[in-house]
Scaffold this active site. Structure first.
Site, PDB file in Angstrom:
ATOM      1  CE  LYS A  69      -2.434  -5.354  -6.937  1.00  0.00           C
ATOM      2  NZ  LYS A  69      -2.138  -4.798  -5.631  1.00  0.00           N
ATOM      3  CE  LYS A 113      -1.832  -1.211   4.003  1.00  0.00           C
ATOM      4  NZ  LYS A 113      -1.244  -2.539   4.218  1.00  0.00           N
ATOM      5  CB  ALA A 161     -18.541   6.421   4.492  1.00  0.00           C
ATOM      6  CE  LYS A 168      -2.701   0.286 -12.686  1.00  0.00           C
ATOM      7  NZ  LYS A 168      -2.762  -1.154 -12.469  1.00  0.00           N
ATOM      8  CE  LYS A 171      -2.479   4.819   0.156  1.00  0.00           C
ATOM      9  NZ  LYS A 171      -2.520   3.391   0.384  1.00  0.00           N
ATOM     10  CB  CYS A 230      -3.934   0.283  -7.457  1.00  0.00           C
ATOM     11  SG  CYS A 230      -2.148   0.288  -7.652  1.00  0.00           S
ATOM     12  N   GLY A 284      -9.375   6.472  -4.897  1.00  0.00           N
ATOM     13  CA  GLY A 284      -8.607   7.061  -6.000  1.00  0.00           C
ATOM     14  C   GLY A 284      -7.302   6.297  -6.108  1.00  0.00           C
TER      15      GLY A 284
HETATM   16  P1  NAD Z   1       4.744   4.210 -11.673  1.00  0.00           P
HETATM   17  O1  NAD Z   1       4.008   4.848 -12.764  1.00  0.00           O
HETATM   18  O2  NAD Z   1       4.966   4.940 -10.373  1.00  0.00           O
HETATM   19  O3  NAD Z   1       6.189   3.738 -12.184  1.00  0.00           O
HETATM   20  C1  NAD Z   1       6.412   3.056 -13.394  1.00  0.00           C
HETATM   21  C2  NAD Z   1       7.837   3.349 -13.837  1.00  0.00           C
HETATM   22  O4  NAD Z   1       8.157   2.522 -14.954  1.00  0.00           O
HETATM   23  C3  NAD Z   1       8.068   4.786 -14.289  1.00  0.00           C
HETATM   24  O5  NAD Z   1       9.155   5.347 -13.583  1.00  0.00           O
HETATM   25  C4  NAD Z   1       8.399   4.634 -15.792  1.00  0.00           C
HETATM   26  O6  NAD Z   1       9.310   5.610 -16.261  1.00  0.00           O
HETATM   27  C5  NAD Z   1       8.993   3.257 -15.833  1.00  0.00           C
HETATM   28  N1  NAD Z   1       8.976   2.613 -17.170  1.00  0.00           N
HETATM   29  C6  NAD Z   1       7.994   2.585 -18.099  1.00  0.00           C
HETATM   30  N2  NAD Z   1       8.362   1.870 -19.183  1.00  0.00           N
HETATM   31  C7  NAD Z   1       9.613   1.406 -18.924  1.00  0.00           C
HETATM   32  C8  NAD Z   1      10.537   0.603 -19.635  1.00  0.00           C
HETATM   33  N3  NAD Z   1      10.231   0.083 -20.835  1.00  0.00           N
HETATM   34  N4  NAD Z   1      11.738   0.347 -19.080  1.00  0.00           N
HETATM   35  C9  NAD Z   1      12.050   0.837 -17.865  1.00  0.00           C
HETATM   36  N5  NAD Z   1      11.222   1.601 -17.123  1.00  0.00           N
HETATM   37  C10 NAD Z   1      10.018   1.892 -17.642  1.00  0.00           C
HETATM   38  O7  NAD Z   1       3.981   2.834 -11.390  1.00  0.00           O
HETATM   39  P2  NAD Z   1       3.719   2.075  -9.981  1.00  0.00           P
HETATM   40  O8  NAD Z   1       2.696   2.800  -9.194  1.00  0.00           O
HETATM   41  O9  NAD Z   1       5.024   1.713  -9.362  1.00  0.00           O
HETATM   42  O10 NAD Z   1       3.017   0.742 -10.546  1.00  0.00           O
HETATM   43  C11 NAD Z   1       3.726  -0.227 -11.302  1.00  0.00           C
HETATM   44  C12 NAD Z   1       2.859  -1.472 -11.430  1.00  0.00           C
HETATM   45  O11 NAD Z   1       2.647  -2.045 -10.138  1.00  0.00           O
HETATM   46  C13 NAD Z   1       1.474  -1.205 -12.002  1.00  0.00           C
HETATM   47  O12 NAD Z   1       1.073  -2.309 -12.768  1.00  0.00           O
HETATM   48  C14 NAD Z   1       0.614  -1.106 -10.767  1.00  0.00           C
HETATM   49  O13 NAD Z   1      -0.736  -1.451 -11.015  1.00  0.00           O
HETATM   50  C15 NAD Z   1       1.257  -2.123  -9.849  1.00  0.00           C
HETATM   51  N6  NAD Z   1       1.045  -1.859  -8.429  1.00  0.00           N
HETATM   52  C16 NAD Z   1       1.100  -0.594  -7.935  1.00  0.00           C
HETATM   53  C17 NAD Z   1       0.915  -0.366  -6.584  1.00  0.00           C
HETATM   54  C18 NAD Z   1       0.943   1.032  -6.009  1.00  0.00           C
HETATM   55  O14 NAD Z   1       0.520   1.193  -4.860  1.00  0.00           O
HETATM   56  N7  NAD Z   1       1.411   2.033  -6.726  1.00  0.00           N
HETATM   57  C19 NAD Z   1       0.696  -1.452  -5.711  1.00  0.00           C
HETATM   58  C20 NAD Z   1       0.690  -2.745  -6.237  1.00  0.00           C
HETATM   59  C21 NAD Z   1       0.862  -2.922  -7.597  1.00  0.00           C
END
Ligand code: NAD
Length: 433
Positions: A205, A152, A253, A264, A322, A261, A258
């Site tokens: 997930k 989280k 509530a 989408k 949040k 995650c 937002g």
């Molecule tokens: P983010 O947007 O913060 O970071 C993604 C990073 O990937 C960016 O820095 C971008 O420049 C880089 N990137 C894109 N294409 C690339 C490439 N070809 N080579 C190298 N780097 C590249 O994303 P995030 O929030 O860390 O989420 C990443 C994934 O994890 C998503 O699928 C998301 O759903 C999942 N996820 C996110 C969370 C969360 O709380 N943010 C929690 C669990 C899972």
């Protein structure tokens, strides 16, 4: 072990840092040159409690490196974690172009057996696509594993170092053993590593996020009824949360979910269901309720001021989606603020961490950014609480009243007591309280 992590966002940076902390040598790759330059200078591009200290320690100990070049990270790596973004496509499905581009680059740079790990949240079937793409670009042996991330934002380091569970989807014993070894330091207290087939891991997930989003929308609907029938959602929450079958967490509530995650991932599950010829009715309703909820506070404000907000001045406390993060993706604050501005009002906002993010990516200079929460109040007709940061929980309400022109508080997260505020001479609006 030697590890590479592709993508240095909330997930990649936290995962890379934590794997370095447990003794591995980790190289993080990102295509964003500015991000990598800042990381190399010791600057952490996101706000996440505890991350900066851990990152600096592992960089200093030479276990954590940053690069834009796959060729510096991939050769010799035992496991490569793909943690790039998977934003929604126009039709709601997850856009896999970044994941597949990363898979290709990993394959082109491998020099021996490698475990390619899908860490990003990806729809069922993605591991197969990653496998297909990678096999077109390497002759070295490899396995693809699904290892969804449950951290989280705001508590990411703790969640990663002490996960409730680790889910691993794999069809290869060898790859599963590499994963077990990597995660062993984080599950010493007995929390399980749950092995399963790849498709089930991918769906786990989405099922988790869809369930949590459903709880939020469900409670928001209960709150909306409370408003109409004179009940109090906080009391109802306590009443049902003490039932062990329901549990007390994730029943608050508010202004809707937002972040990057839930919105989408709910969309992606609806889309996955559609592709499989199934109409996922509950999740469609969860989305609709959430969109309506984000506007709820604005509707209350509009009604309170008789539909005329032109020239009114509002203080907004909280911008991040949040507390304890600077992430503003899909943040309810953006919806509330844009609606106020469209109605001709002006807004002065304060957030402990997200103001830079708000200004650069979401709101520009359409609002004034205050230096302190109290400064945001000066001359305002109403205070609107959008994000429940701890520092907003117990303000000196006499001082608040002095700084404001009006005496109305709209509490989008139900953190204040109606009784207390009404005694202090405020008009109070909550969500179902
Ligand atoms: P983010 O947007 O913060 O970071 C993604 C990073 O990937 C960016 O820095 C971008 O420049 C880089 N990137 C894109 N294409 C690339 C490439 N070809 N080579 C190298 N780097 C590249 O994303 P995030 O929030 O860390 O989420 C990443 C994934 O994890 C998503 O699928 C998301 O759903 C999942 N996820 C996110 C969370 C969360 O709380 N943010 C929690 C669990 C899972």
């Amino acid at each position: 072990m030697r590890i590479a992590v592709i993508g240095t966002g909330y997930v990649g940076l936290v995962a890379g840092t934590c794997f370095a902390e447990s003794g591995n040598t980790v190289t993080c790759v990102d295509i964003d040159e500015d991000k990598i330059r800042r990381l190399r200078e010791g600057q952490v591009p996101i706000y996440e409690p505890g991350l900066e200290e851990l990152l600096k320690r592992n960089v200093a100990d030479d276990r954590l490196h940053f690069t834009t070049k796959y060729e510096e990270a991939i050769p010799g790596a035992d496991a490569v974690f793909i943690a790039v973004g998977t934003p929604p496509d126009e039709d709601g499905s997850a856009d896999l172009q970044y994941v597949l581009a990363a898979a290709q680059m990993v394959a082109e740079n491998m020099d021996g057996y490698t475990v390619i790990v899908d860490k990003s949240t990806v729809p069922v079937g993605t591991a197969r696509k990653v496998k297909d793409r990678a096999s077109q670009h390497t002759s070295h042996p490899f396995d693809v594993v699904s290892n969804p991330e449950f951290l989280k934002e705001g508590a990411a380091i703790d969640d990663f170092l002490k996960p409730d569970r680790v889910v691993i989807g794999s069809e290869s014993q060898k790859a599963a053993e590499v994963m077990d070894e990597l995660y062993a330091p984080f599950v010493r207290t007995g929390n399980p590593i749950i092995h399963m087939d790849i498709e089930s891991a991918e769906l786990t997930k989405y099922a988790a996020n869809a369930m949590l989003a459903t709880r939020i929308s469900f409670m928001n609907e209960i709150a909306n009824i409370c408003n109409r029938v004179g009940a109090n959602v906080d009391k109802v929450r306590k009443g049902i949360g003490s039932d062990a079958r329901i549990g007390s967490r994730f029943l608050f509530a508010g202004l809707g979910y937002g972040g990057s995650c839930f919105p989408k991932d709910v969309k992606a599950v609806v889309r996955t269901a559609q592709d499989a010829d199934y109409d996922f009715k509950i999740l469609k309703a969860v989305e609709d309720v959430n969109e309506r909820q984000k506007r709820m506070l604005y509707e209350m404000v509009d009604e309170h001021f008789g539909g005329d907000l032109a020239g009114k001045k509002f203080a907004v406390w909280g911008l991040a989606f949040k507390p304890n993060t600077d992430d503003m993706r899909e943040a309810p604050a953006v919806v509330v603020i844009k609606a106020l501005l469209e109605a001709g009002a002006t807004v002065t906002a304060y957030d402990p961490e997200a103001m830079e993010e708000a200004q650069h990516r979401h709101l520009g200079d359409t609002v004034t950014y205050a230096k302190t929460p109290m400064d945001a109040l000066d001359g305002s007709d109403a205070l609107i609480l959008v994000t429940e940061w701890n520092e907003f929980r117990r303000p000196d309400f006499d001082a608040v009243k002095e700084r404001m022109a009006g005496t109305v508080i709209f509490d989008g997260r139900n953190i204040y007591s109606r009784k207390r505020l009404e005694e202090s001479g405020f008009t109070y609006y909550g969500i179902g309280t």
